[in-house]
Design a protein around this motif. Structure first.
Motif, PDB file in Angstrom:
ATOM      1  N   HIS A 110       0.821  -1.218   0.000  1.00 49.87           N
ATOM      2  CA  HIS A 110       0.000   0.000   0.000  1.00 49.87           C
ATOM      3  C   HIS A 110       0.851   1.262   0.000  1.00 49.87           C
ATOM      4  N   GLU A 111       2.005   1.236   0.635  1.00 48.76           N
ATOM      5  CA  GLU A 111       2.902   2.392   0.593  1.00 48.76           C
ATOM      6  C   GLU A 111       3.324   2.690  -0.841  1.00 48.76           C
ATOM      7  N   ILE A 112       3.640   1.651  -1.602  1.00 47.26           N
ATOM      8  CA  ILE A 112       4.032   1.824  -3.010  1.00 47.26           C
ATOM      9  C   ILE A 112       2.880   2.410  -3.812  1.00 47.26           C
ATOM     10  N   ILE A 113       1.682   1.856  -3.624  1.00 47.28           N
ATOM     11  CA  ILE A 113       0.505   2.347  -4.359  1.00 47.28           C
ATOM     12  C   ILE A 113       0.220   3.802  -3.990  1.00 47.28           C
ATOM     13  N   LEU A 114       0.263   4.119  -2.706  1.00 49.98           N
ATOM     14  CA  LEU A 114      -0.036   5.486  -2.269  1.00 49.98           C
ATOM     15  C   LEU A 114       0.956   6.483  -2.856  1.00 49.98           C
ATOM     16  N   LYS A 115       2.217   6.122  -2.931  1.00 47.54           N
ATOM     17  CA  LYS A 115       3.212   7.006  -3.555  1.00 47.54           C
ATOM     18  C   LYS A 115       2.888   7.236  -5.026  1.00 47.54           C
ATOM     19  N   LYS A 116       2.488   6.165  -5.714  1.00 43.48           N
ATOM     20  CA  LYS A 116       2.219   6.262  -7.153  1.00 43.48           C
ATOM     21  C   LYS A 116       0.990   7.091  -7.475  1.00 43.48           C
ATOM     22  N   VAL A 117       0.011   7.138  -6.580  1.00 45.65           N
ATOM     23  CA  VAL A 117      -1.218   7.888  -6.865  1.00 45.65           C
ATOM     24  C   VAL A 117      -1.257   9.238  -6.149  1.00 45.65           C
ATOM     25  N   SER A 118      -0.187   9.610  -5.502  1.00 46.79           N
ATOM     26  CA  SER A 118      -0.184  10.846  -4.703  1.00 46.79           C
ATOM     27  C   SER A 118      -0.376  12.109  -5.548  1.00 46.79           C
ATOM     28  N   PHE A 119      -0.258  12.004  -6.869  1.00 41.05           N
ATOM     29  CA  PHE A 119      -0.473  13.151  -7.744  1.00 41.05           C
ATOM     30  C   PHE A 119      -1.946  13.544  -7.851  1.00 41.05           C
ATOM     31  N   ASP A 120      -2.852  12.633  -7.493  1.00 39.52           N
ATOM     32  CA  ASP A 120      -4.293  12.858  -7.634  1.00 39.52           C
ATOM     33  C   ASP A 120      -4.957  12.718  -6.267  1.00 39.52           C
ATOM     34  N   GLU A 121      -5.458  13.809  -5.737  1.00 41.43           N
ATOM     35  CA  GLU A 121      -6.006  13.820  -4.374  1.00 41.43           C
ATOM     36  C   GLU A 121      -7.169  12.850  -4.190  1.00 41.43           C
ATOM     37  N   GLU A 122      -8.081  12.794  -5.131  1.00 44.30           N
ATOM     38  CA  GLU A 122      -9.236  11.895  -4.999  1.00 44.30           C
ATOM     39  C   GLU A 122      -8.810  10.430  -5.048  1.00 44.30           C
ATOM     40  N   LEU A 174      -5.881   9.307  -4.291  1.00 51.97           N
ATOM     41  CA  LEU A 174      -5.114   9.071  -3.070  1.00 51.97           C
ATOM     42  C   LEU A 174      -6.041   8.766  -1.896  1.00 51.97           C
ATOM     43  N   LYS A 175      -7.131   9.492  -1.789  1.00 51.45           N
ATOM     44  CA  LYS A 175      -8.096   9.239  -0.718  1.00 51.45           C
ATOM     45  C   LYS A 175      -8.699   7.837  -0.834  1.00 51.45           C
ATOM     46  N   ILE A 176      -9.034   7.438  -2.056  1.00 50.00           N
ATOM     47  CA  ILE A 176      -9.600   6.106  -2.277  1.00 50.00           C
ATOM     48  C   ILE A 176      -8.598   5.030  -1.878  1.00 50.00           C
ATOM     49  N   GLU A 177      -7.364   5.184  -2.323  1.00 46.27           N
ATOM     50  CA  GLU A 177      -6.336   4.186  -2.024  1.00 46.27           C
ATOM     51  C   GLU A 177      -5.960   4.188  -0.548  1.00 46.27           C
ATOM     52  N   LEU A 178      -6.013   5.335   0.084  1.00 49.11           N
ATOM     53  CA  LEU A 178      -5.727   5.416   1.518  1.00 49.11           C
ATOM     54  C   LEU A 178      -6.790   4.670   2.313  1.00 49.11           C
ATOM     55  N   LYS A 179      -8.030   4.808   1.898  1.00 48.82           N
ATOM     56  CA  LYS A 179      -9.118   4.082   2.557  1.00 48.82           C
ATOM     57  C   LYS A 179      -8.923   2.572   2.403  1.00 48.82           C
ATOM     58  N   LYS A 180      -8.509   2.136   1.214  1.00 44.93           N
ATOM     59  CA  LYS A 180      -8.225   0.714   0.986  1.00 44.93           C
ATOM     60  C   LYS A 180      -7.071   0.250   1.861  1.00 44.93           C
ATOM     61  N   ALA A 181      -6.045   1.079   1.963  1.00 44.89           N
ATOM     62  CA  ALA A 181      -4.872   0.722   2.765  1.00 44.89           C
ATOM     63  C   ALA A 181      -5.270   0.507   4.220  1.00 44.89           C
ATOM     64  N   VAL A 182      -6.093   1.389   4.749  1.00 50.28           N
ATOM     65  CA  VAL A 182      -6.555   1.257   6.135  1.00 50.28           C
ATOM     66  C   VAL A 182      -7.376  -0.016   6.282  1.00 50.28           C
ATOM     67  N   ARG A 183      -8.266  -0.263   5.347  1.00 53.03           N
ATOM     68  CA  ARG A 183      -9.116  -1.442   5.407  1.00 53.03           C
ATOM     69  C   ARG A 183      -8.294  -2.737   5.360  1.00 53.03           C
ATOM     70  N   ASN A 184      -7.235  -2.768   4.574  1.00 53.70           N
ATOM     71  CA  ASN A 184      -6.461  -3.987   4.373  1.00 53.70           C
ATOM     72  C   ASN A 184      -5.288  -4.159   5.336  1.00 53.70           C
TER      73      ASN A 184
END
Length: 73
Positions: A7-19, A21-31
Motif C-alpha cells: 500500500h505504501e508503493i501504491i499510495l506514492k504512485k497515486v499521490s499526484f491525484d487527491e481523490e 489518493l483518498k480512495i487508495e488510503l481508505k483501501k490501505a486502512v481497510r487492508n
C-alpha cells in the motif's frame, strides 16, 4: 511483500491525484491489520503530510480494532 509495503508503493504512485489518493488510503486502512496501523499513520505523516495522516486516522476510527490495535486476545 507485506500488505503495508504494497500500500505504501501504491499510495506514492497515486499521490499526484487527491481523490485517487483518498480512495487508495481508505483501501490501505481497510487492508492493514490493526497492529500495523500505527506504522501506516507514521508513514502517511512522513511521506504524505499531516492532512493525509489525519485522514487515515479518521478512516481507522471506522475500522473495528478492539484491544488497542492488538490482533490477538
Amino acid at each position: 511483500m507485506e500488505t503495508l509495503e504494497y500500500h505504501e508503493i501504491i499510495l506514492k504512485k497515486v499521490s499526484f491525484d487527491e481523490e485517487l489518493l483518498k480512495i487508495e488510503l481508505k483501501k490501505a486502512v481497510r487492508n492493514t491489520t490493526c497492529s500495523k496501523q500505527p506504522a501506516l499513520l507514521e508513514w502517511c505523516g512522513k511521506e504524505l503530510g499531516a492532512k493525509y495522516k489525519q485522514l487515515a486516522s479518521s478512516f481507522m476510527k471506522d475500522k473495528n480494532c478492539a484491544f488497542d490495535g492488538s490482533d490477538s486476545w
